[in-house]
Scaffold this active site. Structure first.
Site, PDB file in Angstrom:
ATOM      1  CB  CYS A 108      -0.961  -0.052   1.194  1.00  0.00           C
ATOM      2  SG  CYS A 108      -2.268   1.181   1.201  1.00  0.00           S
ATOM      3  CG  HIS A 109      -0.252   4.967   1.472  1.00  0.00           C
ATOM      4  ND1 HIS A 109      -1.464   4.337   1.334  1.00  0.00           N
ATOM      5  CD2 HIS A 109      -0.418   6.216   0.962  1.00  0.00           C
ATOM      6  CE1 HIS A 109      -2.326   5.163   0.779  1.00  0.00           C
ATOM      7  NE2 HIS A 109      -1.724   6.318   0.535  1.00  0.00           N
TER       8      HIS A 109
END
Length: 181
Positions: A108-109
């Protein structure tokens, strides 16, 4: 000897991106350890509100180096990697795992930490849609697929990719077991 995976996270980790890979690793026979910025507990983010908490095993300041660990798991969420990437010791831990050639799995991030640590230039990687430009600007070749592996770096886009993400990390850990035998 059982392989150990450090899970580096702090408040605001995407709940499923910590708990699900952690359970998958443990089901596969690996030990996990939660390392964070402070002792006590850290709280996850579950879709649009705060979620479950998890106990911290060690703080980043208690980690002398990456010895004793076989891989690093970096859960995403927007808050978690943003807080970690401004902590010098957390970023140094990512660099140490990379320098040792140990698997680093970021979802994800979490690739923000790979960018901050300077370990993504020239690598093929994937991530959450909103940080693709960040990865490209850091020199990564960005792909849109559920998991991207380039050497010791494993990346995925979002919670839907957790099964493939977990499988890739487990496969690298098992491959390493065979090589050591």
């Amino acid at each position: 000897m059982t392989k150990r995976v450090m899970i580096l996270a702090t408040d605001g980790f995407e709940q499923s991106e910590l708990f699900d890979p952690k359970a998958n690793l443990e089901d596969a026979g690996f030990e996990t350890e939660i390392v964070s910025l402070e002792s006590g507990e850290i709280k996850g983010w579950d879709e649009d509100d705060w979620g479950k908490s998890i106990a911290v095993d060690k703080t980043v300041d208690e980690i002398a180096n990456c010895e004793g660990y076989d891989a690093l798991l970096l859960p995403g969420g927007q808050i978690n990697p943003d807080l970690l990437r401004v902590n010098e010791r957390a970023v140094a831990i990512v660099r140490e795992f990379d320098a040792a050639g140990k698997p680093i799995a970021a979802i994800c991030h979490a690739p923000w930490l790979l960018i901050e640590a300077g370990v993504i230039d020239g690598k093929t990687a994937t991530c959450y849609t909103s940080i693709r430009t960040d990865l490209e600007n850091a020199g990564a070749k960005v792909v849109d697929q559920e998991v991207a592996e380039d050497g010791n770096i494993i990346t995925s886009r979002n919670p839907d990719d957790i099964p493939a993400f977990s499988e890739a990390l487990i496969a690298q850990l098992k491959s390493d077991v065979r090589e050591a035998a």
